[in-house]
Design a protein around this motif. Structure first.
Motif, PDB file in Angstrom:
ATOM      1  N   SER A  57       0.827  -1.209   0.000  1.00  0.00           N
ATOM      2  CA  SER A  57       0.000   0.000   0.000  1.00  0.00           C
ATOM      3  C   SER A  57       0.859   1.256   0.000  1.00  0.00           C
ATOM      4  O   SER A  57       0.550   2.234  -0.687  1.00  0.00           O
ATOM      5  N   LYS A  58       1.959   1.230   0.729  1.00  0.00           N
ATOM      6  CA  LYS A  58       2.839   2.396   0.790  1.00  0.00           C
ATOM      7  C   LYS A  58       3.593   2.591  -0.520  1.00  0.00           C
ATOM      8  O   LYS A  58       3.734   3.725  -1.001  1.00  0.00           O
ATOM      9  N   ASN A  65      -6.845   0.612   4.704  1.00  0.00           N
ATOM     10  CA  ASN A  65      -7.533   0.455   5.983  1.00  0.00           C
ATOM     11  C   ASN A  65      -7.302  -0.954   6.481  1.00  0.00           C
ATOM     12  O   ASN A  65      -7.238  -1.900   5.694  1.00  0.00           O
ATOM     13  N   ARG A  66      -7.186  -1.058   7.778  1.00  0.00           N
ATOM     14  CA  ARG A  66      -6.989  -2.371   8.384  1.00  0.00           C
ATOM     15  C   ARG A  66      -8.122  -2.641   9.361  1.00  0.00           C
ATOM     16  O   ARG A  66      -8.488  -1.763  10.147  1.00  0.00           O
ATOM     17  N   ILE A  67      -8.672  -3.845   9.282  1.00  0.00           N
ATOM     18  CA  ILE A  67      -9.706  -4.243  10.231  1.00  0.00           C
ATOM     19  C   ILE A  67      -9.341  -5.600  10.803  1.00  0.00           C
ATOM     20  O   ILE A  67      -9.041  -6.536  10.064  1.00  0.00           O
ATOM     21  N   GLN A  68      -9.307  -5.662  12.121  1.00  0.00           N
ATOM     22  CA  GLN A  68      -8.979  -6.901  12.821  1.00  0.00           C
ATOM     23  C   GLN A  68     -10.277  -7.666  13.058  1.00  0.00           C
ATOM     24  O   GLN A  68     -11.137  -7.221  13.809  1.00  0.00           O
ATOM     25  N   LEU A 103      -7.818  -2.961   1.415  1.00  0.00           N
ATOM     26  CA  LEU A 103      -8.411  -3.351   2.700  1.00  0.00           C
ATOM     27  C   LEU A 103      -7.658  -4.556   3.237  1.00  0.00           C
ATOM     28  O   LEU A 103      -7.666  -5.629   2.637  1.00  0.00           O
ATOM     29  N   LEU A 104      -6.995  -4.357   4.362  1.00  0.00           N
ATOM     30  CA  LEU A 104      -6.288  -5.445   5.020  1.00  0.00           C
ATOM     31  C   LEU A 104      -7.241  -6.081   6.019  1.00  0.00           C
ATOM     32  O   LEU A 104      -7.574  -5.485   7.048  1.00  0.00           O
ATOM     33  N   ALA A 105      -7.717  -7.258   5.691  1.00  0.00           N
ATOM     34  CA  ALA A 105      -8.664  -7.981   6.540  1.00  0.00           C
ATOM     35  C   ALA A 105      -7.891  -9.025   7.340  1.00  0.00           C
ATOM     36  O   ALA A 105      -7.607 -10.114   6.855  1.00  0.00           O
TER      37      ALA A 105
END
Length: 316
Positions: A57-58, A65-68, A103-105
């Motif tokens: 992403s960088k 966005n990251r969601i745990q 989206l980092l799931a």
């Protein structure tokens, strides 16, 4: 200057600053991104799955966005929700985690089926629906999900419908001792993630995806893909084979593989090189095979041996 394979090599080089000794995994994630697909990383905790996603992403200037995922994560956390504003008398949409480019799931197989179904919609359709209003997610949009092996505390098996939405499934694995030594030294006084530079824009990535779409595929290559897919559907050790969506994903990955090799046409070898990554996670063993302790990777290997790869002549 138009983006090209050299630009992609720069992105891979930036990710390698953080992920040491896993060049093949980095290469295949890049391939899936170029092919417009989503990526599932299945592995034990702590091997670099999350940092790989952040590095990509960088390097590509993607809003991430990251969601745990935990059992208490709700569908609205992904899709967003409408909040009433008293001073205006209106409901205002509050974006969820899906309103991003990447989206980092994290640990996707620890949340409820209802929440997973909300993610399924955005992965397949490229939009979210809240209070009857459909909103497209930004483009490019990539889901890079991680999951712990089934059997770990709090995990549950993903439904086949959701697994099928992932173009590719990979396992990073533990580093070699020499790579782990380098990793420790690199992080002794600094975080290599801070050294990752942006070398590609969102517009350049979208342009490259168009270039990948234009890669030529000969009928011989199409027929090879179909024969592989049909072999999984009729194999005596499987109760579930590859879906038509899976065959399409294999085609797109083969195009990306050819593009990364600086060709504007795909070869049967491109298909063979990515077939296991695109198909294995979509297979389900029958009861007899599970009792015999066989694996889907083993079956996929047998299929690749049995289905003869056509000669490359005449496919340009």
């Amino acid at each position: 200057m138009e983006p090209n394979v050299e630009k992609i090599a720069q992105v891979i080089g930036e990710v390698k600053k953080v992920i040491v000794g896993k060049d093949e995994s980095i290469y295949k994630v890049m391939m899936a991104i170029l092919a417009g697909g989503h990526v599932l990383l299945e592995d034990v905790p702590g091997v670099g799955k999350t940092r790989m996603a952040l590095s990509f992403s960088k390097a590509m200037m993607l809003k991430a966005n990251r969601i745990q995922f935990t059992p208490d994560v709700l569908p609205a956390d992904i899709t967003g929700f409408s909040m009433y504003q008293k001073h205006t008398g209106n409901f205002v949409y509050q974006p969820g985690a899906a309103m991003c480019n990447l989206l980092l799931a994290d640990e996707i197989n620890r949340t409820s089926p209802k929440t997973q179904s909300a993610l399924l919609e955005v992965m397949e359709e490229g939009h979210v629906t809240v209070d009857g209003i459909t909103r497209p997610v930004p483009q490019p949009f990539i889901v890079l999900a991680t999951q712990n092996p089934v059997g770990f505390s709090g995990t549950q098996q993903l439904p086949e419908s959701q697994v099928d939405r992932f173009m590719i499934s990979l396992s990073i694995g533990y580093p070699k001792p020499e790579d782990e030594l380098r990793l420790m030294k690199d992080r002794h006084t600094r975080d290599p993630l801070d050294l990752v530079e942006a070398v590609m824009t969102q517009e350049e990535l979208l342009y490259l995806r168009k270039q990948v779409e234009n890669v030529f595929i000969h009928d011989i290559v199409y027929e090879y893909i179909i024969r592989l897919a049909n072999a999984t559907r009729n194999h005596p050790m499987l109760e579930l084979g590859v879906s038509p969506r899976g065959a399409l994903d294999l085609m797109r990955l083969a195009k990306a593989a050819a593009f990364l090799r600086n060709r504007d046409f795909a070869l049967p070898q491109d298909v063979a090189d990515v077939a296991a990554d695109a198909m294995t996670h979509r297979l389900r063993l029958n009861t007899r095979s599970r009792i015999g302790h066989h694996t889907t990777s083993e079956v996929m290997g047998l299929i690749l041996e049995q289905i003869k790869m056509p000669a490359p002549e005449g496919v340009q």
